[in-house]
Structure formats: structure tokens, C-alpha cells
Design a protein around this motif. Sequence first.
Motif, PDB file in Angstrom:
ATOM      1  N   GLY A 148      19.892 -46.731   8.832  1.00  0.00           N
ATOM      2  CA  GLY A 148      20.182 -45.849   7.717  1.00  0.00           C
ATOM      3  C   GLY A 148      21.431 -45.006   7.874  1.00  0.00           C
ATOM      4  N   HIS A 149      21.992 -44.955   9.090  1.00  0.00           N
ATOM      5  CA  HIS A 149      23.212 -44.173   9.311  1.00  0.00           C
ATOM      6  C   HIS A 149      24.467 -44.944   8.921  1.00  0.00           C
ATOM      7  CE1 HIS A 149      21.134 -40.909  11.421  1.00  0.00           C
ATOM      8  NE2 HIS A 149      20.407 -41.844  11.987  1.00  0.00           N
ATOM      9  N   GLU A 150      24.287 -46.209   8.507  1.00  0.00           N
ATOM     10  CA  GLU A 150      25.447 -47.038   8.177  1.00  0.00           C
ATOM     11  C   GLU A 150      26.279 -46.464   7.031  1.00  0.00           C
ATOM     12  OE1 GLU A 150      21.720 -48.636   6.223  1.00  0.00           O
ATOM     13  OE2 GLU A 150      22.301 -48.100   8.275  1.00  0.00           O
ATOM     14  N   TYR A 151      25.631 -45.771   6.112  1.00  0.00           N
ATOM     15  CA  TYR A 151      26.369 -45.237   4.958  1.00  0.00           C
ATOM     16  C   TYR A 151      27.363 -44.163   5.404  1.00  0.00           C
ATOM     17  CZ  TYR A 151      22.531 -47.571   2.538  1.00  0.00           C
ATOM     18  OH  TYR A 151      21.618 -48.513   2.099  1.00  0.00           O
ATOM     19  N   ALA A 152      26.886 -43.201   6.184  1.00  0.00           N
ATOM     20  CA  ALA A 152      27.762 -42.129   6.656  1.00  0.00           C
ATOM     21  C   ALA A 152      28.852 -42.664   7.571  1.00  0.00           C
ATOM     22  CB  ALA A 152      26.941 -41.058   7.372  1.00  0.00           C
ATOM     23  N   VAL A 153      28.491 -43.600   8.431  1.00  0.00           N
ATOM     24  CA  VAL A 153      29.467 -44.154   9.380  1.00  0.00           C
ATOM     25  C   VAL A 153      30.598 -44.853   8.642  1.00  0.00           C
ATOM     26  CG1 VAL A 153      29.803 -45.955  11.119  1.00  0.00           C
ATOM     27  CG2 VAL A 153      27.904 -44.357  11.338  1.00  0.00           C
ATOM     28  N   LEU A 154      30.264 -45.701   7.684  1.00  0.00           N
ATOM     29  CA  LEU A 154      31.302 -46.449   6.973  1.00  0.00           C
ATOM     30  C   LEU A 154      32.150 -45.543   6.087  1.00  0.00           C
ATOM     31  CD1 LEU A 154      29.244 -49.651   6.158  1.00  0.00           C
ATOM     32  CD2 LEU A 154      31.263 -49.514   7.641  1.00  0.00           C
ATOM     33  N   LEU A 155      31.536 -44.547   5.464  1.00  0.00           N
ATOM     34  CA  LEU A 155      32.311 -43.619   4.634  1.00  0.00           C
ATOM     35  C   LEU A 155      33.299 -42.810   5.469  1.00  0.00           C
ATOM     36  CD1 LEU A 155      29.617 -42.342   2.097  1.00  0.00           C
ATOM     37  CD2 LEU A 155      31.620 -43.769   1.594  1.00  0.00           C
ATOM     38  N   ALA A 156      32.965 -42.592   6.742  1.00  0.00           N
ATOM     39  CA  ALA A 156      33.842 -41.816   7.623  1.00  0.00           C
ATOM     40  C   ALA A 156      34.903 -42.668   8.305  1.00  0.00           C
ATOM     41  CB  ALA A 156      33.004 -41.103   8.693  1.00  0.00           C
ATOM     42  N   THR A 157      34.844 -43.979   8.128  1.00  0.00           N
ATOM     43  CA  THR A 157      35.773 -44.887   8.806  1.00  0.00           C
ATOM     44  C   THR A 157      37.083 -45.005   8.042  1.00  0.00           C
ATOM     45  OG1 THR A 157      33.921 -46.154   9.728  1.00  0.00           O
ATOM     46  CG2 THR A 157      36.064 -47.245   9.675  1.00  0.00           C
ATOM     47  N   SER A 158      38.180 -44.994   8.764  1.00  0.00           N
ATOM     48  CA  SER A 158      39.503 -45.040   8.128  1.00  0.00           C
ATOM     49  C   SER A 158      39.750 -46.407   7.495  1.00  0.00           C
ATOM     50  CB  SER A 158      40.598 -44.761   9.161  1.00  0.00           C
ATOM     51  OG  SER A 158      40.664 -45.825  10.106  1.00  0.00           O
ATOM     52  N   GLU A 159      40.601 -46.420   6.482  1.00  0.00           N
ATOM     53  CA  GLU A 159      40.946 -47.679   5.829  1.00  0.00           C
ATOM     54  C   GLU A 159      41.655 -48.620   6.795  1.00  0.00           C
ATOM     55  OE1 GLU A 159      43.473 -49.410   1.976  1.00  0.00           O
ATOM     56  OE2 GLU A 159      43.330 -47.251   2.346  1.00  0.00           O
ATOM     57  N   SER A 160      42.479 -48.061   7.686  1.00  0.00           N
ATOM     58  CA  SER A 160      43.205 -48.903   8.634  1.00  0.00           C
ATOM     59  C   SER A 160      42.248 -49.629   9.569  1.00  0.00           C
ATOM     60  CB  SER A 160      44.196 -48.067   9.442  1.00  0.00           C
ATOM     61  OG  SER A 160      43.531 -47.042  10.170  1.00  0.00           O
ATOM     62  N   LEU A 161      41.173 -48.966   9.979  1.00  0.00           N
ATOM     63  CA  LEU A 161      40.190 -49.638  10.839  1.00  0.00           C
ATOM     64  C   LEU A 161      39.375 -50.641  10.041  1.00  0.00           C
ATOM     65  CD1 LEU A 161      38.790 -50.121  13.474  1.00  0.00           C
ATOM     66  CD2 LEU A 161      37.356 -48.095  13.065  1.00  0.00           C
ATOM     67  N   MET A 162      39.006 -50.304   8.820  1.00  0.00           N
ATOM     68  CA  MET A 162      38.278 -51.256   7.996  1.00  0.00           C
ATOM     69  C   MET A 162      39.048 -52.570   7.897  1.00  0.00           C
ATOM     70  SD  MET A 162      35.371 -49.929   6.906  1.00  0.00           S
ATOM     71  CE  MET A 162      34.923 -50.862   5.429  1.00  0.00           C
ATOM     72  N   LYS A 163      40.368 -52.486   7.787  1.00  0.00           N
ATOM     73  CA  LYS A 163      41.184 -53.683   7.648  1.00  0.00           C
ATOM     74  C   LYS A 163      41.260 -54.489   8.937  1.00  0.00           C
ATOM     75  CE  LYS A 163      44.143 -51.976   3.909  1.00  0.00           C
ATOM     76  NZ  LYS A 163      45.519 -51.552   3.519  1.00  0.00           N
ATOM     77  N   ARG A 164      40.962 -53.866  10.068  1.00  0.00           N
ATOM     78  CA  ARG A 164      40.958 -54.615  11.336  1.00  0.00           C
ATOM     79  C   ARG A 164      39.708 -55.466  11.486  1.00  0.00           C
ATOM     80  NH1 ARG A 164      42.346 -51.457  16.686  1.00  0.00           N
ATOM     81  NH2 ARG A 164      42.370 -53.624  17.411  1.00  0.00           N
ATOM     82  N   PHE A 165      38.642 -55.100  10.790  1.00  0.00           N
ATOM     83  CA  PHE A 165      37.412 -55.886  10.889  1.00  0.00           C
ATOM     84  C   PHE A 165      37.532 -57.119   9.995  1.00  0.00           C
ATOM     85  CE2 PHE A 165      35.493 -51.601  11.870  1.00  0.00           C
ATOM     86  CZ  PHE A 165      35.242 -51.886  13.208  1.00  0.00           C
ATOM     87  N   ARG A 166      37.737 -58.264  10.613  1.00  0.00           N
ATOM     88  CA  ARG A 166      37.797 -59.501   9.827  1.00  0.00           C
ATOM     89  C   ARG A 166      36.448 -59.785   9.191  1.00  0.00           C
ATOM     90  NH1 ARG A 166      39.372 -65.100  12.694  1.00  0.00           N
ATOM     91  NH2 ARG A 166      41.233 -63.855  13.234  1.00  0.00           N
ATOM     92  N   ILE A 167      35.395 -59.505   9.944  1.00  0.00           N
ATOM     93  CA  ILE A 167      34.029 -59.743   9.469  1.00  0.00           C
ATOM     94  C   ILE A 167      33.207 -58.486   9.719  1.00  0.00           C
ATOM     95  CG2 ILE A 167      31.931 -61.121   9.767  1.00  0.00           C
ATOM     96  CD1 ILE A 167      33.776 -63.400  10.810  1.00  0.00           C
ATOM     97  N   ILE A 168      32.406 -58.112   8.738  1.00  0.00           N
ATOM     98  CA  ILE A 168      31.442 -57.022   8.885  1.00  0.00           C
ATOM     99  C   ILE A 168      30.057 -57.577   8.581  1.00  0.00           C
ATOM    100  CG2 ILE A 168      30.648 -54.797   7.978  1.00  0.00           C
ATOM    101  CD1 ILE A 168      33.555 -54.178   7.236  1.00  0.00           C
ATOM    102  N   VAL A 169      29.152 -57.418   9.524  1.00  0.00           N
ATOM    103  CA  VAL A 169      27.754 -57.789   9.326  1.00  0.00           C
ATOM    104  C   VAL A 169      26.932 -56.525   9.539  1.00  0.00           C
ATOM    105  CG1 VAL A 169      25.862 -59.294  10.008  1.00  0.00           C
ATOM    106  CG2 VAL A 169      28.206 -60.086  10.256  1.00  0.00           C
ATOM    107  N   ALA A 170      26.238 -56.104   8.504  1.00  0.00           N
ATOM    108  CA  ALA A 170      25.509 -54.837   8.604  1.00  0.00           C
ATOM    109  C   ALA A 170      24.180 -54.923   7.875  1.00  0.00           C
ATOM    110  CB  ALA A 170      26.340 -53.688   8.040  1.00  0.00           C
ATOM    111  N   GLU A 171      23.167 -54.331   8.482  1.00  0.00           N
ATOM    112  CA  GLU A 171      21.886 -54.214   7.790  1.00  0.00           C
ATOM    113  C   GLU A 171      21.870 -52.873   7.060  1.00  0.00           C
ATOM    114  OE1 GLU A 171      17.825 -55.840   8.864  1.00  0.00           O
ATOM    115  OE2 GLU A 171      17.721 -53.826   9.715  1.00  0.00           O
ATOM    116  N   PHE A 172      21.612 -52.941   5.760  1.00  0.00           N
ATOM    117  CA  PHE A 172      21.552 -51.730   4.941  1.00  0.00           C
ATOM    118  C   PHE A 172      20.095 -51.399   4.649  1.00  0.00           C
ATOM    119  CE2 PHE A 172      25.916 -52.887   4.454  1.00  0.00           C
ATOM    120  CZ  PHE A 172      26.573 -51.670   4.315  1.00  0.00           C
ATOM    121  N   HIS A 173      19.767 -50.136   4.849  1.00  0.00           N
ATOM    122  CA  HIS A 173      18.393 -49.651   4.769  1.00  0.00           C
ATOM    123  C   HIS A 173      18.150 -48.855   3.485  1.00  0.00           C
ATOM    124  CE1 HIS A 173      19.180 -50.465   8.994  1.00  0.00           C
ATOM    125  NE2 HIS A 173      17.881 -50.466   9.219  1.00  0.00           N
TER     126      HIS A 173
END
Length: 265
Positions: A148-173
Motif C-alpha cells: 500500500g505504500h506504492e502510491y506515496a513512493v511513486l508520487l515522490a519519485t523524480s521524473e528523471s528516475l522514472m525514465k530510467r526504469f525500463r520496466i516497472i512491475v508493482a502490486e497495487f493494493h
Amino acid sequence: MKQRLKSYLAKPLAVVGAFPTKMTQRDEIQALVKRLYPRSGGKSLIRLGSKTDGGYLLPDDLLGIEACFSPGVNAESSFEKDCAELGMNVFLADKSVEGPALEHHLFSFEKKFVGAVSNDDFMTLDDWVTASMPEESSDLLLQMDIEGHEYAVLLATSESLMKRFRIIVAEFHHLDCFWSDPFFRVAQSTFDKILQTHTCIHIHPNNFSGSLQKGGLNIPRLMEFTFLRNDRVEDFSYQVDFPNPLDSDNDSTMATLVLPKCWYG
């Protein structure tokens, strides 16, 4: 099951249909669901990790990914081991355990939670990646199951880092709580942020806790989403065949839960 049993014994209010907050309009939920319809991607899917809980479907586009970041460890590390066997450096983090469930010479473990801020107990994704992989040009893989913490974590992540992740696999609660407007605003912002840089190419419901049917929408409470960075997507046509042959129940003792039709086009 990463304390899911404990958390779901205290059922969300959405389960019994009682919302003490403003209700979300059905059309808004349906619009978000449609934005998440899985696309083909133009790449076949492969499975890494366990055949049950802890295994995930990814696009066959792993060549050149230098590292996997995997917050949330508990008692399952088969996915991470498969990544390491492919030559990736694997960084794991979880303050609730002493280390990964399996060992590999490419594993690096941090006894902290990943969160929206960095302090003695938590670290942000940005701070973790910067400390672990200072080279800023390499492609990365993010696999996340943090209750359930995935929402806060992703919202706090910079756009530059998001672009480094070629693939994102996440379980959303707590997806059944889409019907609660305050929660929906957070979830909507999170998915909108991901969709700025990535495309959903697969969804798999976790059959551990069933789904909520309301207003003509069937929303599984837990779902595993696979996103591929937009520049790697070769085919944006919608996927129409679910479940994928590689999909498997997370819990063999529970009833099978397939992706409801309202979640794909």
C-alpha cells in the motif's frame, strides 16, 4: 504473504460498501481503468520468479538492464534471483527482515523501508538509486510490493528516475477503495504519473482477497501491473486475451480470479 492476512482481517470499509468519505463518480473510475487497458507492447511476455506468489510477467526486453531494484522482501526472493541469474545487479530493501530469502553474489540488501522521505527507517527511491547506482544513464527494472505504500513512493519519485526504469512491475493494493474519492485522487495521480512515461502491458489480479463488484465495475482488491517505458513499446494495440497462459494463482488454496473484462479493451 507479506502480512496480507493480518491486513485483510481488518477489511477495508469498501468491502462492506460503507464509505465515510465522498464517493467517487463511476465515470471517473471507468475513465482511469480505460487508461490502464493493457497494450500489446510488441513483445512476448516471460515469467520470472515463483509459479505462484512472487512471480511476475514481464516483456521479453531485459537485455541491457543493469540493475533491478526490489523494495519489499519478506520470505520470497525468487524473482530477484532470476534477475541476478540474468546478470543484473539486484538491490533489495525491507526493514522488517534481516535479509533476502535466497542468497546470490549479485544481491545487495538494505535494512530500510522505501517511502516518501528519507530518515533512519525509510529512504526514497531516488536516494536509494543514487547511492547504489550513481551512473545515471543505465536502464533499470523496478519490482515493488510494499503493502500500500506504492502510491506515496511513486508520487515522490523524480521524473528523471522514472525514465530510467525500463520496466516497472508493482502490486497495487486497496483498489476496491477507488470508490472513496480521497483515495481515488491519490491513486489516480499515481497512475497518471506512471502513464506519462510508461504503458501498461499486463495486469494480473492477486486471488488472495477477491474483488468488489459495484456500479457495473468489477475491481480486484490487489493487482499486479507491468509497465513498459514508452520508447520501448512497439505496438500500442490493446491486448484482448486474458488470462495469459503464464499467469498463475498467487494462492493455490483460494478461488481463481481472472482479470475482469472491464479491465481490458
